[in-house]
Structures are given as C-alpha cells and as structure tokens.
Design a protein around this motif. Sequence first.
Motif, PDB file in Angstrom:
ATOM      1  N   ALA A 185       2.845  -5.357  -8.000  1.00 37.61           N
ATOM      2  CA  ALA A 185       3.916  -4.981  -8.934  1.00 37.61           C
ATOM      3  C   ALA A 185       4.189  -3.478  -8.864  1.00 37.61           C
ATOM      4  N   GLY A 186       3.171  -2.686  -8.558  1.00 39.21           N
ATOM      5  CA  GLY A 186       3.336  -1.246  -8.416  1.00 39.21           C
ATOM      6  C   GLY A 186       3.869  -0.830  -7.053  1.00 39.21           C
ATOM      7  N   GLY A 187       4.092  -1.795  -6.168  1.00 36.83           N
ATOM      8  CA  GLY A 187       4.638  -1.494  -4.848  1.00 36.83           C
ATOM      9  C   GLY A 187       3.608  -1.034  -3.835  1.00 36.83           C
ATOM     10  N   LEU A 188       2.323  -1.171  -4.169  1.00 35.73           N
ATOM     11  CA  LEU A 188       1.273  -0.705  -3.268  1.00 35.73           C
ATOM     12  C   LEU A 188       0.821  -1.766  -2.276  1.00 35.73           C
ATOM     13  N   LEU A 189       1.163  -3.023  -2.531  1.00 32.34           N
ATOM     14  CA  LEU A 189       0.830  -4.132  -1.636  1.00 32.34           C
ATOM     15  C   LEU A 189       2.075  -4.944  -1.345  1.00 32.34           C
ATOM     16  N   VAL A 190       2.056  -5.615  -0.222  1.00 32.97           N
ATOM     17  CA  VAL A 190       3.060  -6.627   0.096  1.00 32.97           C
ATOM     18  C   VAL A 190       2.303  -7.924   0.374  1.00 32.97           C
ATOM     19  N   SER A 191       2.988  -9.023   0.176  1.00 35.94           N
ATOM     20  CA  SER A 191       2.344 -10.316   0.415  1.00 35.94           C
ATOM     21  C   SER A 191       3.277 -11.195   1.220  1.00 35.94           C
ATOM     22  N   GLY A 192       2.681 -12.139   1.910  1.00 37.43           N
ATOM     23  CA  GLY A 192       3.444 -13.094   2.689  1.00 37.43           C
ATOM     24  C   GLY A 192       2.654 -14.364   2.880  1.00 37.43           C
ATOM     25  N   ARG A 193       3.362 -15.461   2.933  1.00 38.15           N
ATOM     26  CA  ARG A 193       2.715 -16.755   3.093  1.00 38.15           C
ATOM     27  C   ARG A 193       2.363 -16.972   4.552  1.00 38.15           C
ATOM     28  N   HIS A 194       1.155 -17.449   4.774  1.00 32.04           N
ATOM     29  CA  HIS A 194       0.674 -17.793   6.111  1.00 32.04           C
ATOM     30  C   HIS A 194       0.030 -19.161   6.004  1.00 32.04           C
ATOM     31  N   GLY A 195       0.770 -20.205   6.337  1.00 27.48           N
ATOM     32  CA  GLY A 195       0.280 -21.576   6.155  1.00 27.48           C
ATOM     33  C   GLY A 195       0.170 -21.874   4.673  1.00 27.48           C
ATOM     34  N   ARG A 196      -1.022 -22.258   4.242  1.00 25.16           N
ATOM     35  CA  ARG A 196      -1.237 -22.578   2.826  1.00 25.16           C
ATOM     36  C   ARG A 196      -1.771 -21.395   2.036  1.00 25.16           C
ATOM     37  N   SER A 197      -1.935 -20.254   2.688  1.00 27.08           N
ATOM     38  CA  SER A 197      -2.500 -19.067   2.032  1.00 27.08           C
ATOM     39  C   SER A 197      -1.435 -17.994   1.858  1.00 27.08           C
ATOM     40  N   VAL A 198      -1.663 -17.135   0.888  1.00 28.58           N
ATOM     41  CA  VAL A 198      -0.860 -15.929   0.712  1.00 28.58           C
ATOM     42  C   VAL A 198      -1.739 -14.767   1.129  1.00 28.58           C
ATOM     43  N   LEU A 199      -1.250 -13.991   2.083  1.00 26.24           N
ATOM     44  CA  LEU A 199      -2.007 -12.850   2.582  1.00 26.24           C
ATOM     45  C   LEU A 199      -1.428 -11.564   1.997  1.00 26.24           C
ATOM     46  N   TYR A 200      -2.300 -10.654   1.608  1.00 26.12           N
ATOM     47  CA  TYR A 200      -1.918  -9.367   1.038  1.00 26.12           C
ATOM     48  C   TYR A 200      -2.331  -8.261   1.991  1.00 26.12           C
ATOM     49  N   ARG A 201      -1.514  -7.209   2.047  1.00 28.28           N
ATOM     50  CA  ARG A 201      -1.863  -6.009   2.808  1.00 28.28           C
ATOM     51  C   ARG A 201      -1.178  -4.825   2.146  1.00 28.28           C
ATOM     52  N   ARG A 202      -1.643  -3.634   2.476  1.00 24.18           N
ATOM     53  CA  ARG A 202      -1.054  -2.422   1.906  1.00 24.18           C
ATOM     54  C   ARG A 202       0.383  -2.256   2.359  1.00 24.18           C
ATOM     55  N   SER A 203       1.210  -1.779   1.459  1.00 29.42           N
ATOM     56  CA  SER A 203       2.580  -1.427   1.809  1.00 29.42           C
ATOM     57  C   SER A 203       2.583  -0.013   2.382  1.00 29.42           C
ATOM     58  N   GLU A 204       3.736   0.432   2.807  1.00 29.43           N
ATOM     59  CA  GLU A 204       3.857   1.804   3.306  1.00 29.43           C
ATOM     60  C   GLU A 204       3.519   2.803   2.197  1.00 29.43           C
ATOM     61  N   LEU A 205       3.954   2.498   0.974  1.00 33.05           N
ATOM     62  CA  LEU A 205       3.628   3.351  -0.165  1.00 33.05           C
ATOM     63  C   LEU A 205       2.113   3.381  -0.412  1.00 33.05           C
ATOM     64  N   GLY A 206       1.461   2.224  -0.317  1.00 34.09           N
ATOM     65  CA  GLY A 206       0.013   2.155  -0.472  1.00 34.09           C
ATOM     66  C   GLY A 206      -0.714   2.954   0.596  1.00 34.09           C
ATOM     67  N   ASP A 207      -0.208   2.896   1.838  1.00 31.08           N
ATOM     68  CA  ASP A 207      -0.802   3.683   2.927  1.00 31.08           C
ATOM     69  C   ASP A 207      -0.682   5.171   2.644  1.00 31.08           C
ATOM     70  N   ARG A 208       0.504   5.597   2.189  1.00 33.23           N
ATOM     71  CA  ARG A 208       0.716   7.022   1.897  1.00 33.23           C
ATOM     72  C   ARG A 208      -0.152   7.483   0.738  1.00 33.23           C
ATOM     73  N   LEU A 209      -0.264   6.648  -0.300  1.00 37.00           N
ATOM     74  CA  LEU A 209      -1.089   6.998  -1.449  1.00 37.00           C
ATOM     75  C   LEU A 209      -2.553   7.133  -1.043  1.00 37.00           C
ATOM     76  N   LEU A 210      -3.034   6.222  -0.235  1.00 42.21           N
ATOM     77  CA  LEU A 210      -4.421   6.273   0.228  1.00 42.21           C
ATOM     78  C   LEU A 210      -4.650   7.487   1.125  1.00 42.21           C
ATOM     79  N   ALA A 211      -3.689   7.777   1.991  1.00 46.03           N
ATOM     80  CA  ALA A 211      -3.809   8.940   2.880  1.00 46.03           C
ATOM     81  C   ALA A 211      -3.803  10.235   2.070  1.00 46.03           C
ATOM     82  N   GLY A 212      -3.016  10.302   1.015  1.00 45.23           N
ATOM     83  CA  GLY A 212      -2.945  11.494   0.181  1.00 45.23           C
ATOM     84  C   GLY A 212      -4.162  11.687  -0.700  1.00 45.23           C
ATOM     85  N   SER A 213      -4.969  10.644  -0.881  1.00 44.80           N
ATOM     86  CA  SER A 213      -6.153  10.754  -1.725  1.00 44.80           C
ATOM     87  C   SER A 213      -7.348  11.347  -0.990  1.00 44.80           C
TER      88      SER A 213
END
Length: 101
Positions: free
Chosen positions: A68-96
């Motif tokens: 909801a904060g825009g730090l992750l994106v999700s996508g369906r892969h078969g019967r599962s939903v996979l989560y990964r960092r968004s570009e914003l999440g990558d930048r936030l982590l890099a800046g920390s």
Amino acid sequence: MIIYLARGSGTLWQPEPLPAPGALAALLGAHRAGLLARLDTPASSTELATRLGVTTTAVNQHLRALRAGGLLVSGRHGRSVLYRRSELGDRLLAGSGQPER
C-alpha cells in the motif's frame, strides 16, 4: 566409507533472522524493514512465513502495508502471489545505507 551431511542441513528448518537496517527499521519497524530487505527476489507470503518461522497471516499484514505504501509490487504466478521490492523500495533501501541482498 565416510559420509558427510550436506553443509547447513542442520539449520535448514530454523527461522532466519530478518536483517533490519537501522534508520529504516526506526521508520517502518524491524519486521517490515527486514521483509523489504529480503524481497530482492520474488517470494510468496507462505514461503516468507516458513523461512521466518512466523504465521502467514502476520507476513500478509506486513506485505499489505508495504504494498500500500508503494514499496512492494505483487504478481500472480500460478496459484501463488509473489511479492518483490518496487523501484521505490529499492531506492529507499539503497538510501538507508543497507546493502541490497
């Protein structure tokens, strides 16, 4: 004949601690910061819960908030939903100052 167990097999089922970046943990909380750091590769909530030794419901609450904060994106892969960092999440982590895994 000498037989050795595979290296690390004794700790295979132990929960992994979350790496929580200092400033980011203060902002998001240690669990959410750790999840954000861990999601450099896509993973399902069930997989994360198993790795971390917590319930899927607990992981889902954190994942929903991060998405909801825009730090992750999700996508369906078969019967599962996979989560990964968004570009914003990558930048936030890099800046920390936390090295990406």
